[in-house]
Design a protein around this motif. Structure first.
Motif, PDB file in Angstrom:
ATOM      1  N   LEU A 175       0.841  -1.187   0.000  1.00  0.00           N
ATOM      2  CA  LEU A 175       0.000   0.000   0.000  1.00  0.00           C
ATOM      3  C   LEU A 175       0.879   1.241   0.000  1.00  0.00           C
ATOM      4  CD1 LEU A 175      -2.901   1.216   0.314  1.00  0.00           C
ATOM      5  CD2 LEU A 175      -2.462   1.236   2.772  1.00  0.00           C
ATOM      6  N   GLN A 176       0.595   2.157  -0.899  1.00  0.00           N
ATOM      7  CA  GLN A 176       1.289   3.439  -0.920  1.00  0.00           C
ATOM      8  C   GLN A 176       0.276   4.514  -0.566  1.00  0.00           C
ATOM      9  OE1 GLN A 176       3.697   4.488  -4.260  1.00  0.00           O
ATOM     10  NE2 GLN A 176       4.368   2.394  -4.598  1.00  0.00           N
ATOM     11  N   ALA A 177       0.739   5.538   0.144  1.00  0.00           N
ATOM     12  CA  ALA A 177      -0.147   6.625   0.539  1.00  0.00           C
ATOM     13  C   ALA A 177       0.543   7.959   0.329  1.00  0.00           C
ATOM     14  CB  ALA A 177      -0.538   6.477   2.005  1.00  0.00           C
ATOM     15  N   GLY A 178      -0.220   8.909  -0.159  1.00  0.00           N
ATOM     16  CA  GLY A 178       0.248  10.288  -0.228  1.00  0.00           C
ATOM     17  C   GLY A 178      -0.252  10.995   1.020  1.00  0.00           C
ATOM     18  N   ILE A 179       0.634  11.707   1.691  1.00  0.00           N
ATOM     19  CA  ILE A 179       0.279  12.326   2.961  1.00  0.00           C
ATOM     20  C   ILE A 179       0.594  13.806   2.918  1.00  0.00           C
ATOM     21  CG2 ILE A 179       0.725  12.351   5.442  1.00  0.00           C
ATOM     22  CD1 ILE A 179       1.472   9.341   5.096  1.00  0.00           C
ATOM     23  N   GLN A 180      -0.404  14.619   3.218  1.00  0.00           N
ATOM     24  CA  GLN A 180      -0.219  16.065   3.341  1.00  0.00           C
ATOM     25  C   GLN A 180       0.060  16.352   4.806  1.00  0.00           C
ATOM     26  OE1 GLN A 180      -3.707  18.377   2.470  1.00  0.00           O
ATOM     27  NE2 GLN A 180      -2.696  20.291   2.959  1.00  0.00           N
ATOM     28  N   VAL A 181       1.234  16.883   5.101  1.00  0.00           N
ATOM     29  CA  VAL A 181       1.608  17.181   6.480  1.00  0.00           C
ATOM     30  C   VAL A 181       0.943  18.492   6.898  1.00  0.00           C
ATOM     31  CG1 VAL A 181       3.528  17.680   8.040  1.00  0.00           C
ATOM     32  CG2 VAL A 181       3.789  15.939   6.265  1.00  0.00           C
ATOM     33  N   LEU A 182       0.304  18.478   8.063  1.00  0.00           N
ATOM     34  CA  LEU A 182      -0.321  19.693   8.580  1.00  0.00           C
ATOM     35  C   LEU A 182       0.768  20.611   9.121  1.00  0.00           C
ATOM     36  CD1 LEU A 182      -3.434  18.242  10.438  1.00  0.00           C
ATOM     37  CD2 LEU A 182      -3.222  18.949   8.064  1.00  0.00           C
ATOM     38  N   PRO A 183       0.626  21.921   8.932  1.00  0.00           N
ATOM     39  CA  PRO A 183       1.683  22.848   9.335  1.00  0.00           C
ATOM     40  C   PRO A 183       1.808  22.994  10.848  1.00  0.00           C
ATOM     41  CG  PRO A 183      -0.226  24.048   8.533  1.00  0.00           C
ATOM     42  CD  PRO A 183      -0.505  22.588   8.315  1.00  0.00           C
ATOM     43  N   GLY A 184       3.037  23.029  11.326  1.00  0.00           N
ATOM     44  CA  GLY A 184       3.309  23.259  12.742  1.00  0.00           C
ATOM     45  C   GLY A 184       3.510  21.978  13.523  1.00  0.00           C
ATOM     46  N   LYS A 185       4.219  22.110  14.628  1.00  0.00           N
ATOM     47  CA  LYS A 185       4.464  20.967  15.519  1.00  0.00           C
ATOM     48  C   LYS A 185       3.280  20.847  16.472  1.00  0.00           C
ATOM     49  CE  LYS A 185       7.644  19.099  18.863  1.00  0.00           C
ATOM     50  NZ  LYS A 185       8.782  19.350  19.734  1.00  0.00           N
ATOM     51  N   PRO A 186       2.550  19.733  16.418  1.00  0.00           N
ATOM     52  CA  PRO A 186       1.349  19.606  17.243  1.00  0.00           C
ATOM     53  C   PRO A 186       1.655  19.474  18.727  1.00  0.00           C
ATOM     54  CG  PRO A 186       1.817  17.538  16.131  1.00  0.00           C
ATOM     55  CD  PRO A 186       2.812  18.547  15.623  1.00  0.00           C
ATOM     56  N   GLN A 187       0.755  20.031  19.511  1.00  0.00           N
ATOM     57  CA  GLN A 187       0.832  19.899  20.961  1.00  0.00           C
ATOM     58  C   GLN A 187      -0.476  19.259  21.412  1.00  0.00           C
ATOM     59  OE1 GLN A 187       1.243  23.606  23.077  1.00  0.00           O
ATOM     60  NE2 GLN A 187       1.752  22.583  24.975  1.00  0.00           N
ATOM     61  N   ALA A 188      -0.377  18.175  22.167  1.00  0.00           N
ATOM     62  CA  ALA A 188      -1.579  17.498  22.663  1.00  0.00           C
ATOM     63  C   ALA A 188      -2.270  18.384  23.696  1.00  0.00           C
ATOM     64  CB  ALA A 188      -1.210  16.159  23.273  1.00  0.00           C
ATOM     65  N   VAL A 189      -3.590  18.502  23.565  1.00  0.00           N
ATOM     66  CA  VAL A 189      -4.398  19.266  24.509  1.00  0.00           C
ATOM     67  C   VAL A 189      -5.658  18.470  24.836  1.00  0.00           C
ATOM     68  CG1 VAL A 189      -3.565  21.516  23.701  1.00  0.00           C
ATOM     69  CG2 VAL A 189      -5.641  20.554  22.708  1.00  0.00           C
ATOM     70  N   CYS A 190      -6.344  18.885  25.872  1.00  0.00           N
ATOM     71  CA  CYS A 190      -7.656  18.356  26.218  1.00  0.00           C
ATOM     72  C   CYS A 190      -8.665  19.439  25.872  1.00  0.00           C
ATOM     73  CB  CYS A 190      -7.743  18.043  27.705  1.00  0.00           C
ATOM     74  SG  CYS A 190      -6.611  16.753  28.221  1.00  0.00           S
ATOM     75  N   LEU A 191      -9.798  19.061  25.295  1.00  0.00           N
ATOM     76  CA  LEU A 191     -10.778  20.009  24.791  1.00  0.00           C
ATOM     77  C   LEU A 191     -12.157  19.644  25.333  1.00  0.00           C
ATOM     78  CD1 LEU A 191     -11.285  22.263  22.526  1.00  0.00           C
ATOM     79  CD2 LEU A 191     -11.773  20.334  21.024  1.00  0.00           C
ATOM     80  N   ARG A 192     -12.949  20.653  25.709  1.00  0.00           N
ATOM     81  CA  ARG A 192     -14.325  20.401  26.119  1.00  0.00           C
ATOM     82  C   ARG A 192     -15.186  21.613  25.799  1.00  0.00           C
ATOM     83  NH1 ARG A 192     -14.999  20.631  32.671  1.00  0.00           N
ATOM     84  NH2 ARG A 192     -14.451  22.815  32.907  1.00  0.00           N
TER      85      ARG A 192
END
Length: 132
Positions: A40-57
């Motif tokens: 399987l080959q996949a093309g991947i678009q990288v989202l800009p910026g270094k992600p930081q894990a957060v909690c959301l509500r």
């Protein structure tokens, strides 16, 4: 990949760990191709910026103060790419002007603004900080 693995689908959010890197990046599958030998080959678009894990509500009128947090990511602004700061959250969370709270090392209350991308298992949107 060359062998059977977890199922993936078009527009799915995935985590990427570049070789030699200590952190992860987020990407969205933009195309998939099954090879004759089963690879399987996949093309991947990288989202800009270094992600930081957060909690959301959710927060605001009609929302219980004991509403549960869900996992999300905060992407920083990337001025050189003209990319605003964004939240990456589970599908179904984005509503224009919805007030939510995320937690990193403290609570931050924001108003969701503009949907930037939507995938199989996520939504990415801009936000504005709420006063106070």
């Amino acid at each position: 990949r060359g062998a059977a693995g977890p199922r993936v689908e078009h527009a799915q959010l995935i985590g990427l760990k570049p070789p030699g890197s200590e952190g992860f990046l987020l990407g969205q599958i933009s195309w998939l191709m099954m090879e004759a030998d089963g690879g399987l080959q996949a093309g991947i678009q990288v989202l800009p910026g270094k992600p930081q894990a957060v909690c959301l509500r959710p927060t605001g009128v009609g929302v219980s103060p004991s509403a549960k947090y869900v996992p999300a990511f905060l992407l920083p602004e990337v001025p050189v790419l003209k990319e605003p700061a964004a939240l990456v959250m589970p599908t179904g969370w984005f509503q224009h002007n919805r007030v939510v709270e995320f937690y990193v090392d403290r609570r931050v209350t924001v108003r969701l603004d503009r949907l930037l991308a939507q995938g199989a298992n996520f939504e990415r949107c801009t936000f504005e900080r709420e006063p106070g």
